[in-house]
Design an enzyme around this catalytic site. Structure first.
Site, PDB file in Angstrom:
ATOM      1  N   GLU A 196     -50.386 108.893 -34.668  1.00 36.52           N
ATOM      2  CA  GLU A 196     -49.457 110.393 -35.176  1.00 36.52           C
ATOM      3  C   GLU A 196     -48.752 111.930 -35.416  1.00 36.52           C
ATOM      4  O   GLU A 196     -48.356 111.755 -36.697  1.00 36.52           O
ATOM      5  CB  GLU A 196     -49.618 109.395 -37.210  1.00 36.52           C
ATOM      6  CG  GLU A 196     -51.333 109.334 -37.274  1.00 36.52           C
ATOM      7  CD  GLU A 196     -51.048 109.235 -39.161  1.00 36.52           C
ATOM      8  OE1 GLU A 196     -50.652 108.584 -39.859  1.00 36.52           O
ATOM      9  OE2 GLU A 196     -52.610 109.109 -39.383  1.00 36.52           O
ATOM     10  N   ASP A 201     -46.103 109.461 -40.475  1.00 34.52           N
ATOM     11  CA  ASP A 201     -46.654 111.169 -39.966  1.00 34.52           C
ATOM     12  C   ASP A 201     -45.520 111.148 -38.881  1.00 34.52           C
ATOM     13  O   ASP A 201     -45.141 112.209 -38.389  1.00 34.52           O
ATOM     14  CB  ASP A 201     -48.296 111.059 -39.746  1.00 34.52           C
ATOM     15  CG  ASP A 201     -48.174 111.384 -41.448  1.00 34.52           C
ATOM     16  OD1 ASP A 201     -48.084 112.149 -42.648  1.00 34.52           O
ATOM     17  OD2 ASP A 201     -49.296 111.068 -41.436  1.00 34.52           O
ATOM     18  N   HIS A 208     -43.294  92.669 -70.738  1.00 34.35           N
ATOM     19  CA  HIS A 208     -43.772  92.320 -70.714  1.00 34.35           C
ATOM     20  C   HIS A 208     -44.447  90.378 -70.266  1.00 34.35           C
ATOM     21  O   HIS A 208     -44.831  90.309 -69.445  1.00 34.35           O
ATOM     22  CB  HIS A 208     -45.335  92.965 -70.860  1.00 34.35           C
ATOM     23  CG  HIS A 208     -45.463  94.091 -70.533  1.00 34.35           C
ATOM     24  ND1 HIS A 208     -46.102  95.453 -71.154  1.00 34.35           N
ATOM     25  CD2 HIS A 208     -45.213  94.532 -68.953  1.00 34.35           C
ATOM     26  CE1 HIS A 208     -46.175  96.404 -70.641  1.00 34.35           C
ATOM     27  NE2 HIS A 208     -45.280  96.390 -69.321  1.00 34.35           N
ATOM     28  N   CYS A 222     -47.605 100.790 -37.775  1.00 34.93           N
ATOM     29  CA  CYS A 222     -47.743 100.547 -39.078  1.00 34.93           C
ATOM     30  C   CYS A 222     -47.361 101.334 -40.337  1.00 34.93           C
ATOM     31  O   CYS A 222     -47.372 100.980 -41.318  1.00 34.93           O
ATOM     32  CB  CYS A 222     -49.127 100.602 -39.338  1.00 34.93           C
ATOM     33  SG  CYS A 222     -50.507 101.553 -39.297  1.00 34.93           S
TER      34      CYS A 222
HETATM   35  C1  PEP Z   1     -47.928 106.975 -41.536  1.00 29.90           C
HETATM   36  O1  PEP Z   1     -48.487 108.160 -40.818  1.00 29.90           O
HETATM   37  O2  PEP Z   1     -46.980 106.422 -40.528  1.00 29.90           O
HETATM   38  C2  PEP Z   1     -49.103 105.557 -41.497  1.00 29.90           C
HETATM   39  C3  PEP Z   1     -48.614 104.999 -41.583  1.00 29.90           C
HETATM   40  O3  PEP Z   1     -49.701 106.580 -42.748  1.00 29.90           O
HETATM   41  P1  PEP Z   1     -49.879 106.721 -43.847  1.00 29.90           P
HETATM   42  O4  PEP Z   1     -48.488 106.391 -44.636  1.00 29.90           O
HETATM   43  O5  PEP Z   1     -50.717 106.255 -45.264  1.00 29.90           O
HETATM   44  O6  PEP Z   1     -50.270 108.695 -44.157  1.00 29.90           O
HETATM   45 MG    MG Z   2     -49.843 109.023 -41.341  1.00 30.73          MG
END
Ligand code: PEP
Ligand code: MG
Length: 838
Positions: free
Chosen positions: A546, A570, A304, A617
Site C-alpha cells: 500500500e 492507501d 427500530h 483488499c
Molecule cells: C487499504 O489501505 O487499502 C486497506 C485495505 O487498509 P485500510 O483501509 O484499513 O487502511
Molecule cells: Mg491501508
C-alpha cells in the site's frame, strides 16, 4: 484553550439513539467537558448524555460543532476528529437498509384488483410475503393514561426508581448477551445507553422531589417531555425514535410497579401479528418460530421495530391507520411486504397469486444462493478466491454466511480502539481462535495493528503530527510499542493452533521493516515452543502492498513476505498524492485510472514472477462491475465487505479469463478514469444472457386456468430469471395491449406482448396449458399455449412486430406447431422458439 471541531452531521437517519450512544461513549473516554452544538437548530447538549444529544434534533447534513474543554482536550479533539470522520458515519451501516420506497404505479396487480375483498394499503417496511392467522397484539400503553398513583415520600419513590432501573438494565444486558444478530445487539445497546444516561435519571428524580409525584408518574412525565421534543422535530426518522423512549418508559413503569412479566403476546401456528404499534422490546419477546408477518396501524420505515423485523427477515407493513384495528382476530391474512399491502380473508384466486409470488421470491433467492456457495472462478474455471474484510467476530460470521472463501483482511485495530488500554493476550487469543474455528480450515489473514494516520488510539500517545497519513503509523511504530505488538503476535501464534491463520503487516515500505517483524515472530515462536504452547510453526507472514516504494521492491520483499495483499485505499492516496478522505481532491483519487491500473499490473506481475501469491483488499474490490478487470490483472484473491460477495462471484462467473485480460489491456490503453468506467460498464452489459429465450422462461405444465393467471405466470417467469425489473409494472404494460384487442391469434395460441422500460433483455416466455381454456371468457376456441413477447425499450421501432410476424408465420405451420405442443422438455421448446425468432 478549548478545542472546537466543526463538522457536518454525517449519519443519514439523523442523531438518534444509536449514533448518540456511540458519540457519548467516544467522548466519555476523556476527562474534558464535551458540548455538542447544532448550528442549524441552535440547540446544544452535554455530549455525555444520549438523551440530550437526541434532543438537539440533529438531521443529516446539519452544521455542528463539538467543543472540548479540559486537561486532555488536545488528545480528545484528535481522537474525536477521527471518530466523527470514520466511525460515526458507519453507525447505521450494520443495519439492514430499508426497502426502496415503492416506485411502481399505485395500481394493484390484476389478481388483486379483481378480487372481491378489500386490500389494505400501508407502507412497505420489511420485504417478503407472509401468510398466517391474525393474532392481535396489545400495542403500547399511552404515556399519559390519566392514572394517578398515590406517591410515598421522595426517598421511598427514589428507592423504587433505583430498583426499577437496576432490574431493567439487567434484563436488557441479558437480552443483549443472547441477541440473535448484530442489529439486535446495536439496538439493545442504544436502549441501555439511554437508561444509563445520568440526565434522564436526574430529571426523573427532580420530578419526584419537586412535584411530589410517584415514581411511575415521574418516569412518564420525564420521558413524555423527551417524546414531545422528538415529535415536534418535523423529521420522520427522529419522530420514529420516540417509540424507543415509550418502550423504555413502559419497561421502567412495569419494573417500578414490581411487575416482572414481559408484555408479550402468545403466538401459535403460523401467525400474523396485528397491532396499533409494536415496541422493539415487544418484537424481541415474540416467538419467532411462529411469527410470519407483522401489520401495524402506526409506524414508519425506520423505527427500530421495523429494523429488527428486517434483520429477522419478517415481512412487515406499517401505516395501515385505523384499518388495522378492524382486522379480526384469527382471520387468514396475507402481509405483502413487497408492495405494502395486507389482504384479509383472501379468496382462492388471491391465494394462488401469492403462492406464485412466494415461489418466485424463493427462485430469485436461490439464484443468488448458487453464487453464495460456489467458489470464485471465471467462466472458464480460473480460480479467483473471493474473501471478506472483517473487523469483528460478528463480521466473520456474516462473511462465511455470505459465501466468503476466507478472510482476506481482519482489521484488528478496532479491537484496540474505544478503550483505555490494549486488549490482553488472552482477550485477543479468544477473538483470533474463534475466527479460526468459524473459518473451519479456510484461511484467515489477521493484520497486525494498523494504528495512527486515520486510526487514532489515544493510549499509544502518538504525538500530534502535521501530516499523520505520512507520519508515524502502523509498522513504523512497532519498535517503540514492541510490547503491544509482541502481545498481539503471541495471541495470533497461539490461535494458529486452531485453524489456518496468517499474519499480515500493514504499511510496509522497506525490506528492513519486514525483517524486523519476522525476527520478532521467530523469537516469540521459540518462547512459545519452550513453554510447550501449541502453535502453527509454518504460520505465513505476509504484507500489505500500500506504499508505492514497496510496489517497486517486490522481488526483494518476496524473500521476507510469504504473500502480498494490495491495500488499494492507501496505495491510491499515496500514488495520486490525494487524501483518501478529502472530498476536495476526490476527483484525483480514482483507482480505475489507467495510471493506477498500470501500477497494479506491475505489482501483480512482479509478485508472480517471484513465485508469490497476491490478493487485493482495498475498497476497489467491492464493486462487481470491476471484478473482471481485477481478474484480468491476474490477482489470486479479491477481499471485500461480505454483502457483495455473491454479486462479485456472479460477475466473475460470467467472464472468461481471456476476456478479462483483453478488458484490462483495453483499459490500460485509455487516458482517463471515466473512460475505463464506461468500458467496464459496457463489458458487464455485454455479459447479460441476451438469448431471447431460455429454460427458465419456458414452463410446459402451467398452473394457470385463466388469461389473468397466465399473463401473471408468464411475467413471473421473466422476473424470476432477471429479464424484467418490475413484474407489476410490466404486467400493466401487457394488459394495456391486451385490452386494446385480445392477443389470441387462433390455432390454440395467444401471443400477449409489450415493449416497456422494465424489460432488460428482449425475451420470450412460453406456457403450455392442460386442459386448454378460453383466453377471453365466452370465446369458443380454447388456447393450449401462450407466448409472451417482452421487448426492450431501446430495441428498434418495429422489433416486436417483426418478432410476432415471424413467430406467427411458423405457428401457422401445423407440423411446427404440433412439435412445439408435444416437445417433451423445455430444451426442445427453447430450440424451436429460437429457430422461429431468428
Ligand atoms: C487499504 O489501505 O487499502 C486497506 C485495505 O487498509 P485500510 O483501509 O484499513 O487502511
Ligand atoms: Mg491501508
Amino acid at each position: 484553550m478549548a478545542q472546537e471541531i466543526e463538522f457536518a452531521f454525517s449519519v443519514p437517519g439523523g442523531l438518534h439513539a444509536r449514533p448518540a450512544s456511540l458519540l457519548r461513549s467516544a467522548v466519555s473516554r476523556f476527562g474534558s467537558a464535551a458540548m455538542f452544538v447544532n448550528r442549524r437548530s441552535g440547540r446544544t447538549a452535554n455530549a455525555r448524555s444520549t438523551l440530550a444529544l437526541v434532543s438537539t434534533l440533529t438531521r443529516h447534513g446539519d452544521p455542528c460543532a463539538l467543543l472540548l474543554d479540559g486537561a486532555d482536550e488536545v488528545a480528545a479533539a484528535e481522537a474525536m476528529r477521527g471518530f466523527l470522520r470514520d466511525d460515526l458515519p458507519l453507525s447505521g451501516e450494520s443495519l439492514p437498509a430499508a426497502p426502496r420506497p415503492l416506485q411502481t404505479s399505485t395500481a394493484l396487480p390484476r389478481a388483486l384488483s379483481a378480487a372481491a375483498v378489500p386490500v389494505l394499503r400501508g407502507t412497505r417496511a420489511s420485504g417478503g410475503i407472509a401468510r398466517g392467522r391474525v393474532v392481535i397484539g396489545e400495542g403500547l400503553a399511552p404515556l399519559a393514561d390519566g392514572h394517578v398513583e398515590r406517591a410515598g415520600d421522595a426517598a421511598e419513590e427514589i428507592a423504587r426508581l433505583d430498583r426499577a432501573f437496576a432490574t431493567t438494565i439487567a434484563a436488557l444486558q441479558v437480552r443483549s448477551a443472547g441477541a440473535a444478530n448484530e442489529t439486535e445487539r446495536a439496538i439493545l445497546g442504544a436502549h441501555l445507553s439511554i437508561l444509563e444516561d445520568p440526565e434522564l435519571r436526574s430529571r426523573i428524580e427532580d420530578e419526584v422531589r419537586s412535584n411530589g409525584v410517584s415514581a411511575p408518574q415521574a418516569v412518564r412525565a420525564t420521558i413524555g417531555h423527551f417524546v414531545g421534543i422528538l415529535r415536534a422535530s418535523g423529521s420522520d426518522s427522529l419522530e420514529e425514535r420516540a417509540l424507543d423512549l415509550r418502550d423504555l418508559a413502559g419497561q421502567l413503569v412495569r419494573a417500578v410497579s414490581g411487575d416482572s412479566s414481559e408484555a408479550s403476546t402468545d403466538l401459535t401456528g403460523a401467525a400474523v401479528l396485528v397491532a396499533e404499534d409494536l415496541a422493539p422490546s415487544g418484537f424481541l419477546s415474540l416467538d419467532r418460530q411462529h411469527l410470519r408477518g407483522i401489520a401495524l396501524g402506526g409506524g414508519g420505515r425506520t423505527s427500530h421495530t421495523v429494523i429488527l423485523s428486517r434483520a429477522a427477515g419478517i415481512p412487515c407493513v406499517t401505516g395501515l391507520g385505523e384499518a388495522a384495528a378492524a382486522i379480526p382476530s384469527e382471520s387468514e391474512t396475507i402481509v405483502d411486504g413487497e408492495r405494502g399491502l395486507v389482504v384479509v380473508n383472501p379468496p382462492p384466486a388471491v391465494l394462488r397469486f401469492y403462492e406464485a409470488e412466494m415461489e418466485k421470491l424463493a427462485t430469485i433467492r436461490s439464484r443468488l444462493e448458487t453464487f453464495r456457495t460456489a467458489p470464485g472462478r471465471t467462466a472458464d474455471g480460473r480460480p479467483v478466491e473471493v474473501g471478506a474484510n472483517v473487523a469483528s467476530l460478528e463480521d466473520v460470521r456474516l462473511a462465511f454466511a455470505s459465501g466468503a472463501e476466507g478472510i482476506g483482511l481482519f482489521r484488528t485495530e478496532f479491537l484496540f480502539m474505544s478503550r483505555q488500554e490494549p486488549p490482553s493476550e488472552d482477550e485477543q487469543l479468544h477473538v483470533y481462535s474463534e475466527a479460526a474455528r468459524m473459518a473451519g480450515g479456510r484461511p484467515v489473514i489477521v493484520r497486525t495493528l494498523d494504528a495512527g494516520g486515520d486510526k487514532p488510539i489515544p493510549y499509544l500517545g502518538i504525538p500530534r503530527e502535521k501530516n499523520p497519513f505520512l507520519g508515524y503509523r502502523a509498522v513504523r511504530m512497532y519498535g517503540e510499542h514492541r510490547e503491544i505488538v509482541a502481545t498481539q503476535l503471541r495471541a495470533i501464534l497461539r490461535a494458529s493452533a486452531f485453524g489456518k491463520l496468517k499474519v499480515m503487516v500493514p504499511m510496509v515500505a522497506t525490506v528492513e521493516e519486514m525483517r524486523g517483524v519476522r525476527a520478532l515472530v521467530r523469537q516469540l515462536s521459540e518462547e512459545l515452543a519452550a513453554e510447550g504452547v501449541l502453535f502453527d510453526p509454518g504460520l505465513e507472514i505476509g504484507m500489505m502492498v500500500e506504499i508505492p516504494s514497496a510496489a517497486f521492491l517486490l522481488g526483494a520483499l518476496s524473500k521476507e513476505a510469504d504473500f502480498f495483499s494490495i491495500g488499494s485505499n492507501d496505495l491510491a492516496q499515496y500514488f495520486f498524492a490525494a487524501d483518501r478522505d478529502n472530498e476536495r481532491v476526490s476527483r484525483l483519487y480514482s483507482p480505475l485510472h489507467p495510471a493506477f491500473l498500470r501500477l497494479l499490473k506491475q505489482i501483480v506481475d512482479e509478485a508472480h514472477l517471484a513465485g508469490g501469491w497476491i490478493g487485493l483488499c482495498g475498497e476497489m474490490g467491492r464493486d462487481p462491475l470491476r471484478a473482471p478487470l481485477l481478474a484480468g490483472l491476474g490477482l489470486d484473491e479479491i477481499s471485500l465487505a461480505a454483502p457483495r460477495i455473491p454479486a462479485v462471484k456472479s460477475a466473475l462467473a460470467r467472464a472468461g479469463s481471456g476476456e478479462c485480460r483483453a478488458l484490462l489491456d483495453e483499459a490500460l490503453a485509455k487516458k482517463s478514469a471515466p473512460e475505463v468506467e464506461a468500458l467496464v460498464r459496457a463489458f458487464s452489459e455485454s455479459k447479460r444472457d441476451r438469448a431471447i429465450v431460455a429454460d427458465g422462461t419456458v414452463r410446459l405444465r402451467a398452473t394457470s386456468r385463466s388469461r389473468e393467471e397466465a399473463i401473471r405466470e408468464l411475467v413471473n417467469l421473466l422476473h424470476a430469471s432477471g429479464r424484467i425489473t418490475d413484474a407489476d409494472r410490466f404486467e400493466e404494460a401487457v394488459w394495456r395491449r391486451e385490452e386494446a384487442a385480445s392477443t389470441a391469434i387462433g390455432l390454440g395460441v395467444a401471443i400477449p406482448h409489450a415493449k416497456s422500460a422494465e424489460v432488460r433483455v428482449t425475451s420470450i416466455a412460453l406456457l403450455r396449458f392442460e386442459p386448454p381454456f378460453p383466453w377471453v371468457p365466452g370465446d369458443e376456441e380454447t388456447v393450449r399455449m401462450a407466448i409472451l413477447i417482452a421487448v426492450a425499450e431501446d430495441a428498434p421501432e418495429d422489433a416486436h412486430l417483426r418478432l410476432i410476424a415471424s413467430l406467427s408465420r411458423r405457428l401457422m405451420d401445423d407440423g411446427y406447431r404440433e412439435t412445439l405442443l408435444s416437445a417433451a422438455d423445455e430444451e426442445g421448446v427453447v430450440r424451436l422458439i429460437r429457430d422461429a425468432a431468428s
